[in-house]
Scaffold this motif. Structure first.
Motif, mmCIF file in Angstrom:
data_model
loop_
_atom_site.group_PDB
_atom_site.id
_atom_site.type_symbol
_atom_site.label_atom_id
_atom_site.label_comp_id
_atom_site.label_asym_id
_atom_site.label_seq_id
_atom_site.Cartn_x
_atom_site.Cartn_y
_atom_site.Cartn_z
ATOM 1 N N LEU A 89 2.457 -0.937 -11.648
ATOM 2 C CA LEU A 89 3.689 -1.509 -11.089
ATOM 3 C C LEU A 89 4.903 -1.064 -11.901
ATOM 4 C CD1 LEU A 89 5.001 -3.213 -8.953
ATOM 5 C CD2 LEU A 89 4.465 -5.261 -10.292
ATOM 6 N N ALA A 123 -2.297 -9.756 -3.004
ATOM 7 C CA ALA A 123 -1.489 -10.287 -4.103
ATOM 8 C C ALA A 123 -0.720 -9.159 -4.796
ATOM 9 C CB ALA A 123 -2.390 -11.014 -5.099
ATOM 10 N N ARG A 124 -1.388 -8.059 -4.985
ATOM 11 C CA ARG A 124 -0.697 -6.911 -5.603
ATOM 12 C C ARG A 124 0.417 -6.387 -4.704
ATOM 13 N NH1 ARG A 124 -2.851 -3.734 -10.008
ATOM 14 N NH2 ARG A 124 -4.752 -4.696 -10.778
ATOM 15 N N THR A 126 2.111 -8.078 -2.504
ATOM 16 C CA THR A 126 3.208 -9.064 -2.496
ATOM 17 C C THR A 126 4.034 -8.944 -3.777
ATOM 18 O OG1 THR A 126 1.802 -10.509 -1.165
ATOM 19 C CG2 THR A 126 3.722 -11.521 -2.201
ATOM 20 N N ASP A 127 3.363 -8.816 -4.913
ATOM 21 C CA ASP A 127 4.067 -8.638 -6.183
ATOM 22 C C ASP A 127 4.888 -7.345 -6.186
ATOM 23 O OD1 ASP A 127 2.926 -10.949 -7.061
ATOM 24 O OD2 ASP A 127 1.459 -9.995 -8.389
ATOM 25 N N THR A 128 4.343 -6.325 -5.577
ATOM 26 C CA THR A 128 5.034 -5.031 -5.541
ATOM 27 C C THR A 128 6.312 -5.130 -4.725
ATOM 28 O OG1 THR A 128 2.917 -3.882 -5.757
ATOM 29 C CG2 THR A 128 4.776 -2.605 -4.890
ATOM 30 N N ALA A 130 8.075 -7.779 -4.185
ATOM 31 C CA ALA A 130 9.032 -8.586 -4.959
ATOM 32 C C ALA A 130 9.658 -7.766 -6.085
ATOM 33 C CB ALA A 130 8.324 -9.822 -5.519
ATOM 34 N N ALA A 131 8.841 -7.011 -6.798
ATOM 35 C CA ALA A 131 9.357 -6.237 -7.941
ATOM 36 C C ALA A 131 10.320 -5.141 -7.488
ATOM 37 C CB ALA A 131 8.187 -5.622 -8.717
#
Ligand code: KMH
Ligand code: ZN
Length: 337
Positions: A89, A123-124, A126-128, A130-131
């Motif tokens: 990420l 989950a990854r 979604t985090d990506t 957001a980041a």
């Protein structure tokens, strides 16, 4: 994107049980199937009479700017073979910032797991999303193509990560020694889901037959979220349409009226396709998903240099890179959610 992976990838057939349960959507907008449009029109454009020039390009010529999409990672190259490939990420966000500074407005995202292998882990993803939103203004377009080994249910579930946009490939294509599987029921379900979720699709076309499927899709389900049709010609995949100027002109002439388009050439077709796209009024996609060589014998050192080259050519063509806000207006991408 290098379709030479060596991994076993026989994809599963599409199963009815994979289908989402949203309401059926009825056709609307200018893409209604029928005698004047749809598949018939596309077939007519594909087959000019002998000695006759191809029909003039029906798709909308690009405006004053060039939309540059960066596809930084893909699902095919291995980190061990391509050390500059962004797979974590942090690496992805760093590349994204550099590419925005170099002129990109859209990022087409594939992610990797802790072992640097392709994943569609929600989950990854979604985090990506957001980041990338936190660190850049880029339009975040998640891949729903994934890797050739990914199943349809996981590819549909990508939209649960709520990206701005997603890729939507309009047909099955041989992909090197593999098959990139996109049967009609899957395409239709994915498109319906983009409309339910308010995600702007980019129609990925690897072959001329995919344009007929795009016409069928628009005829059946109507215009996409955002109201605008934007396509990406993916050229030079072994098994898909070749990456040359003549094929690009043919493909563009078949696109639905009012559509905008970008093009990307895989591997050594990267530069010829970029030049052809600019001269034909199109937009550009570049990145290490599509080529890992900057020139013969010279590996790419990072995605930013591919974006810099595309931006320089766009400037030369007197259609400078679009800012992300201009790209949002073009593509009908809403503001941040
Ligand atoms: N990785 C390819 C099998 C997409 O991102 O939508 C599919 C692909 C297309 O790259
Ligand atoms: Zn992709």
């Amino acid at each position: 994107m290098s379709p030479i992976t060596g991994r076993d990838s026989r994809g599963p057939g599409y199963r009815a049980g994979n289908r989402p349960t949203g309401p059926a959507l009825t056709g609307s907008g200018p893409w209604t199937a029928g005698p004047e449009g749809g598949i018939l029109r596309v077939m007519t454009n594909h087959t000019p009479a002998v000695g006759q020039a191809p029909a003039p390009a029906a798709a909308k010529p690009a405006g004053p700017g060039t939309l540059i999409t960066v596809a930084p990672t893909g699902a095919e190259s291995q980190k061990s073979a391509v050390p500059a490939l962004p797979v974590t990420l942090d690496e992805l966000v760093t590349t994204a910032k550099e590419c925005q500074a170099a002129g990109a407005a859209v990022i087409h995202v594939h992610i990797r797991d802790g072992q640097a292998q392709p994943t569609l882990d929600l989950a990854r993803l979604t985090d990506t999303v957001a980041a990338l939103r936190e660190s850049t203004d880029l339009i975040v377009q998640l891949s729903t193509g994934g890797a050739v080994t990914d199943g349809f249910e996981a590819r549909l579930a990508v939209l649960d990560a709520a990206p701005d946009a997603c890729s939507l490939t309009c047909g099955t294509v041989n992909f090197g020694d593999e098959v990139f599987s996109n049967p009609w029921p899957f395409i239709r379900d994915l498109y319906a889901r983009t409309k339910e979720r308010g995600v702007v699709p980019e129609f990925e076309l690897f072959d001329l037959g995919h344009v007929a499927t795009l016409d069928r899709l628009l005829g059946d389900l109507g215009a996409p979220h955002g109201g605008h049709v934007h396509c990406d010609l993916v050229m030079g995949v072994p098994g898909g349409m070749p990456g040359d100027a003549a094929t690009l002109v043919q493909a563009v002439s078949a696109l639905p009226p009012g559509a905008t388009w970008s093009a990307t050439g895989i591997g050594r077709t990267s530069v010829p396709v970029m030049l052809a796209a600019l001269s034909a009024g199109g937009h550009l996609r570049v990145g290490m998903e599509d080529t890992v060589s900057f020139a013969r014998g010279r590996p790419v050192t990072g995605n930013a240099e591919l974006v810099e080259r595309a931006a320089a050519l766009a400037e030369l063509a007197q259609r400078p890179p679009m800012r992300p806000d201009q790209a949002r207006a073009l593509l009908g991408v809403n503001g941040r959610r």
